[in-house]
Write a protein that holds these residues in place. Structure first.
Motif, PDB file in Angstrom:
ATOM      1  N   SER A  46       0.840  -1.206   0.000  1.00 12.36           N
ATOM      2  CA  SER A  46       0.000   0.000   0.000  1.00 12.36           C
ATOM      3  C   SER A  46       0.869   1.246   0.000  1.00 12.36           C
ATOM      4  O   SER A  46       0.594   2.207  -0.734  1.00 12.36           O
ATOM      5  CB  SER A  46      -0.927   0.000   1.221  1.00 12.36           C
ATOM      6  OG  SER A  46      -1.830  -1.073   1.152  1.00 12.36           O
ATOM      7  N   LEU A  47       1.908   1.235   0.801  1.00  7.66           N
ATOM      8  CA  LEU A  47       2.826   2.367   0.843  1.00  7.66           C
ATOM      9  C   LEU A  47       3.495   2.565  -0.519  1.00  7.66           C
ATOM     10  O   LEU A  47       3.613   3.695  -1.007  1.00  7.66           O
ATOM     11  CB  LEU A  47       3.876   2.144   1.936  1.00  7.66           C
ATOM     12  CG  LEU A  47       4.856   3.271   2.219  1.00  7.66           C
ATOM     13  CD1 LEU A  47       4.137   4.591   2.487  1.00  7.66           C
ATOM     14  CD2 LEU A  47       5.736   2.893   3.411  1.00  7.66           C
ATOM     15  N   SER A  48       3.864   1.482  -1.156  1.00  5.57           N
ATOM     16  CA  SER A  48       4.461   1.552  -2.492  1.00  5.57           C
ATOM     17  C   SER A  48       3.507   2.209  -3.486  1.00  5.57           C
ATOM     18  O   SER A  48       3.895   3.102  -4.246  1.00  5.57           O
ATOM     19  CB  SER A  48       4.845   0.145  -2.963  1.00  5.57           C
ATOM     20  OG  SER A  48       5.301   0.167  -4.291  1.00  5.57           O
ATOM     21  N   GLY A  49       2.260   1.769  -3.473  1.00  2.00           N
ATOM     22  CA  GLY A  49       1.265   2.339  -4.381  1.00  2.00           C
ATOM     23  C   GLY A  49       1.003   3.806  -4.105  1.00  2.00           C
ATOM     24  O   GLY A  49       0.877   4.615  -5.045  1.00  2.00           O
ATOM     25  N   MET A  50       0.940   4.173  -2.853  1.00  2.00           N
ATOM     26  CA  MET A  50       0.702   5.570  -2.494  1.00  2.00           C
ATOM     27  C   MET A  50       1.885   6.439  -2.909  1.00  2.00           C
ATOM     28  O   MET A  50       1.704   7.550  -3.414  1.00  2.00           O
ATOM     29  CB  MET A  50       0.397   5.687  -1.000  1.00  2.00           C
ATOM     30  CG  MET A  50      -0.906   5.004  -0.616  1.00  2.00           C
ATOM     31  SD  MET A  50      -1.173   4.919   1.164  1.00  2.00           S
ATOM     32  CE  MET A  50      -2.198   6.370   1.384  1.00  2.00           C
ATOM     33  N   SER A  53       1.920   7.247  -6.533  1.00  3.36           N
ATOM     34  CA  SER A  53       0.971   8.303  -6.889  1.00  3.36           C
ATOM     35  C   SER A  53       1.383   9.656  -6.309  1.00  3.36           C
ATOM     36  O   SER A  53       0.608  10.607  -6.329  1.00  3.36           O
ATOM     37  CB  SER A  53      -0.451   7.933  -6.458  1.00  3.36           C
ATOM     38  OG  SER A  53      -0.569   7.928  -5.051  1.00  3.36           O
ATOM     39  N   GLY A  54       2.607   9.728  -5.766  1.00  2.00           N
ATOM     40  CA  GLY A  54       3.150  11.001  -5.298  1.00  2.00           C
ATOM     41  C   GLY A  54       2.830  11.360  -3.867  1.00  2.00           C
ATOM     42  O   GLY A  54       3.028  12.499  -3.457  1.00  2.00           O
ATOM     43  N   ARG A  55       2.352  10.401  -3.085  1.00  2.00           N
ATOM     44  CA  ARG A  55       1.988  10.696  -1.698  1.00  2.00           C
ATOM     45  C   ARG A  55       3.022  10.131  -0.734  1.00  2.00           C
ATOM     46  O   ARG A  55       3.621   9.095  -0.992  1.00  2.00           O
ATOM     47  CB  ARG A  55       0.628  10.092  -1.391  1.00  2.00           C
ATOM     48  CG  ARG A  55      -0.479  10.708  -2.237  1.00  2.00           C
ATOM     49  CD  ARG A  55      -1.803  10.016  -2.058  1.00  2.00           C
ATOM     50  NE  ARG A  55      -2.244  10.033  -0.676  1.00  2.00           N
ATOM     51  CZ  ARG A  55      -3.169   9.208  -0.204  1.00  2.00           C
ATOM     52  NH1 ARG A  55      -3.739   8.326  -0.984  1.00  2.00           N
ATOM     53  NH2 ARG A  55      -3.532   9.283   1.064  1.00  2.00           N
ATOM     54  N   GLN A  56       3.207  10.817   0.382  1.00  2.70           N
ATOM     55  CA  GLN A  56       3.962  10.291   1.518  1.00  2.70           C
ATOM     56  C   GLN A  56       2.984  10.268   2.679  1.00  2.70           C
ATOM     57  O   GLN A  56       2.847  11.243   3.421  1.00  2.70           O
ATOM     58  CB  GLN A  56       5.193  11.121   1.854  1.00  2.70           C
ATOM     59  CG  GLN A  56       6.011  10.469   2.951  1.00  2.70           C
ATOM     60  CD  GLN A  56       7.217  11.283   3.395  1.00  2.70           C
ATOM     61  OE1 GLN A  56       7.374  12.432   3.005  1.00  2.70           O
ATOM     62  NE2 GLN A  56       8.045  10.675   4.213  1.00  2.70           N
TER      63      GLN A  56
END
Length: 152
Positions: A46-50, A53-56
């Motif tokens: 999930s962290l990888s996908g986020m 998409s440019g999110r931290q």
């Protein structure tokens, strides 16, 4: 042959429970050689996908995204940080917020895990015609609707 009417069969709740257990077991078995648990995978993937998409995300945002309890995400993030897979940093604007990011080692670890789970997903969806099939799209919409239904 019996003329007795057949019962209605298993309830949808029972079938969802059985499918969730089947899925969790298969994912655990696929991830064991990679040294990851299912919950760790959920957080890392999930962290990888986020991130793609440019999110931290914050731990809270990741908890909301995954459906895991915030306290559990915090515990998982700390253990993944100790393993060198995740970096936890305080938000510059609100120091109560902890932001998460994959380390280079985390990026390296998550790719084969995603690939392994993708193989399982392809196997699971074969009876529906595969990942891109119309029945799979209907299944996804139904699951999304059910997950969006408030309970209690």
């Amino acid at each position: 042959m019996s003329d007795a009417p057949k019962g209605p069969g298993p309830t949808p709740g029972y079938l969802v429970w059985r499918l969730a257990n089947k899925w969790r077991t298969a994912v655990d078995q696929a991830l064991a050689p990679l040294g990851l648990t299912h919950a760790q995978y959920v957080l890392l993937a999930s962290l990888s996908g986020m991130e793609r998409s440019g999110r931290q995300p914050s731990q809270r945002e990741l908890a909301d995204h995954t459906g895991l309890e915030a306290l559990y995400v915090s515990k998982l993030a700390r253990s993944l940080e100790a393993a060198g897979l995740v970096r936890r940093t305080r938000d510059t604007e609100d120091t109560r917020v902890v932001r998460l990011a994959l380390t280079d080692e985390g990026l390296t670890a998550v790719r084969p895990a995603i690939d392994a789970v993708q193989v399982l997903l392809d196997q699971l969806l074969t009876p529906l015609g595969g990942l891109e099939a119309p029945r799979t799209d209907d299944f996804r919409r139904t699951l999304t609707e059910l997950l969006g239904t408030p309970l209690g």
